[in-house]
Scaffold this active site. Structure first.
Site, PDB file in Angstrom:
ATOM      1  N   HIS A   1      29.453 -15.787 -12.568  1.00  0.00           N
ATOM      2  CA  HIS A   1      30.174 -16.871 -13.209  1.00  0.00           C
ATOM      3  C   HIS A   1      29.650 -18.213 -12.678  1.00  0.00           C
ATOM      4  O   HIS A   1      29.536 -18.409 -11.463  1.00  0.00           O
ATOM      5  CB  HIS A   1      31.675 -16.785 -12.905  1.00  0.00           C
ATOM      6  CG  HIS A   1      32.264 -15.446 -13.186  1.00  0.00           C
ATOM      7  ND1 HIS A   1      33.340 -14.940 -12.499  1.00  0.00           N
ATOM      8  CD2 HIS A   1      31.920 -14.481 -14.091  1.00  0.00           C
ATOM      9  CE1 HIS A   1      33.658 -13.742 -12.963  1.00  0.00           C
ATOM     10  NE2 HIS A   1      32.807 -13.428 -13.923  1.00  0.00           N
TER      11      HIS A   1
ATOM     12  N   TYR B   1      37.269 -19.041  -1.176  1.00  0.00           N
ATOM     13  CA  TYR B   1      36.427 -20.140  -1.665  1.00  0.00           C
ATOM     14  C   TYR B   1      37.250 -21.404  -1.938  1.00  0.00           C
ATOM     15  O   TYR B   1      38.326 -21.360  -2.516  1.00  0.00           O
ATOM     16  CB  TYR B   1      35.642 -19.731  -2.913  1.00  0.00           C
ATOM     17  CG  TYR B   1      36.420 -19.182  -4.072  1.00  0.00           C
ATOM     18  CD1 TYR B   1      36.670 -19.942  -5.202  1.00  0.00           C
ATOM     19  CD2 TYR B   1      36.896 -17.856  -4.048  1.00  0.00           C
ATOM     20  CE1 TYR B   1      37.364 -19.431  -6.284  1.00  0.00           C
ATOM     21  CE2 TYR B   1      37.589 -17.336  -5.123  1.00  0.00           C
ATOM     22  CZ  TYR B   1      37.825 -18.127  -6.240  1.00  0.00           C
ATOM     23  OH  TYR B   1      38.520 -17.614  -7.297  1.00  0.00           O
TER      24      TYR B   1
END
Length: 469
Positions: free
Chosen positions: A70, A133
């Protein structure tokens, strides 16, 4: 096995902007501790100050859990809290490195900075892996995403565990091959005030590209409410503010004063807030009128401002607001000449019509042509010059307005002696309405600009070419 005691170290990869970070992890019999994200230390070591706004954690039960590829329109700082992953990254941005691949293992002692547009994927190598993240934007359905198939033959990622045997979503399996991927374009550049003389010069310099936008005042007015939501500002890399209220004398009237403050200060402050909140580089065009002109040397960028009139005061206030944006260039210029009505064209017209004008001879400066301002702005951006204030004017010998008028007359085949020099006070003695005070010295020092490698053109030589054209 997590490695303890490493120094904070950046490791470049073949993908521009994709950087692996070795993290110091401190451990003993109780376990371990690390500073997973430490802004001061990491930015000092070279990590972009990317402004994270959200922290996400993806927990994975089994070995072989696979996610990706992605590419999102924001930056990510990826690390692991527990466990270990095999990570794969593919550059899906427009440009020469489109399709470039990098792979490595990430455990708690390593992290990786993933710039906007680089496809991200991973496969867990340990059970109970917590993948962490930081991102510098919130998810939005309006954002543009790009995906690549995990099994793409061109990328040819050497997954440690065969994709035939791992836990993977049907959606990830259905993503397109590289030949069918729509690359993520660069973040946008927006020029505000595109119909002005500098705006037109910026259009000529920057060109007609999909990621460059030009907005007139009718399309984007800084003085109206709702500026913060007028655009999806996270999609913009650079905003160049070439709009301003420039009626120097008009600013001295009650109505003009209000308009000048709204356009040059209040609106600019709102734009600076937008830039600061969205990681945008803001370029703002300022003026020699922020100084009183009393110095007997060229004005440097670090000289304190001391404007004489309303226009100069509003420009100084705008400069102060722009300086609050972390990424900014304040471009100070003077005696601007571009398309449309200007002093040079007026003098050429008077010469042709046989008019012998009186012209001020006690104000000194250098002409600045709009294409040179545009060229200087683009140079600062492309050279990644340090943020701050820069003077951009024509170079060469400082002259008065009367000197310039004589040059125009002479170069258009007329007698320069037809120009009569007068003082500023005498010139405006019989003027109707309010008259703004002018700085007598408008010469700006160009040393800081030239130190960036920019070639300053001689204003007199450019004047000759301008008249020829």
């Amino acid at each position: 096995m997590t490695e303890f005691g490493k120094a904070l170290t950046a490791i470049e990869t073949p993908i521009p902007g994709l950087v692996v970070w070795e993290l110091p992890v401190h451990g003993d019999s109780r376990g371990w501790f690390k500073e997973n994200w430490q802004r001061a230390k990491m930015t000092a070591a070279g990590l972009p100050d990317f402004g994270p706004v959200q922290n996400n954690i993806s927990f994975n039960d089994a070995v072989g859990t696979t996610r990706g590829i992605h590419a999102e329109p924001w930056d990510k700082f990826v690390s692991v809290a527990t466990g270990r992953i095999f990570g794969a990254w593919v550059d899906l941005r427009e440009g020469p490195t489109f399709g470039a691949v990098f792979t490595t293992e990430i455990d708690p002692s390593r992290a990786i900075f993933v710039p906007r547009g680089v496809g991200n994927a991973y496969q867990t190598l340990d059970p109970d892996t917590a993948y962490v993240y930081l991102v510098n934007d919130h998810w939005s359905p309006e954002a543009a995403y790009t995906f690549l198939n995990l099994a793409d033959e061109t990328a040819a990622i050497d997954w440690p565990i065969s994709l035939d045997t791992v836990e993977i979503s049907a959606k990830d399996l259905a993503h397109p091959r590289l030949a069918d991927v729509t690359p993520i374009p660069p973040r946008k550049t927006l020029v505000i005030g595109a119909n002005g003389q500098l705006g037109r010069a910026l259009q000529a310099e920057l060109g007609d590209h999909a990621h460059i936008e030009y907005a007139t005042r009718a399309e984007l007015d800084l003085t109206t409410s709702g500026l913060a939501v007028a655009r999806r500002w996270r999609d913009y890399d650079v905003v160049i503010n070439a709009a301003a209220y420039t009626a120097v004398d008009g600013a001295e009237s009650p109505e003009g004063r209000a308009t000048a403050w709204a356009a040059n200060a209040t609106g600019v402050a709102a734009l600076a807030r937008v830039a600061a909140e969205n990681g945008v580089t803001l370029v703002h065009v300022s003026s020699d009128y922020v100084f009183d002109g009393a110095l007997e040397r060229p004005y440097r960028e670090d000289d304190p401002v001391c404007p004489l009139g309303v226009y100069g005061q509003t420009k100084a206030a705008g400069d102060a607001a722009v300086a609050t944006a972390p990424k900014h260039y304040i471009v100070r210029t003077s005696w601007v000449i571009g398309e449309g009505r200007n002093f040079v064209r007026t003098m050429a017209s008077l010469a042709e019509r046989g008019v012998d004008p009186k012209v001020v001879d006690d104000q000194v400066g250098r002409l600045t042509f709009t294409d040179d301002i545009a060229r200087g702005i683009v140079h600062l951006l492309r050279s990644e010059a340090p943020y701050g204030v820069y003077n951009i004017t024509g170079g060469g010998r400082p002259v008065s307005w009367a000197d310039i008028a004589r040059s125009v007359f002479e170069r258009t085949g007329h007698d320069p002696a037809r120009i009569t020099g007068v003082s500023t006070d005498d010139y405006f003695a019989s003027a109707a309405g309010p008259i703004a005070p002018r700085p007598r010295n408008s010469v700006l020092d160009l040393g800081k600009l030239e130190a960036t490698g920019f070639e300053v053109r001689d204003a007199d030589a450019v004047l000759s070419a301008y008249l020829t054209d």
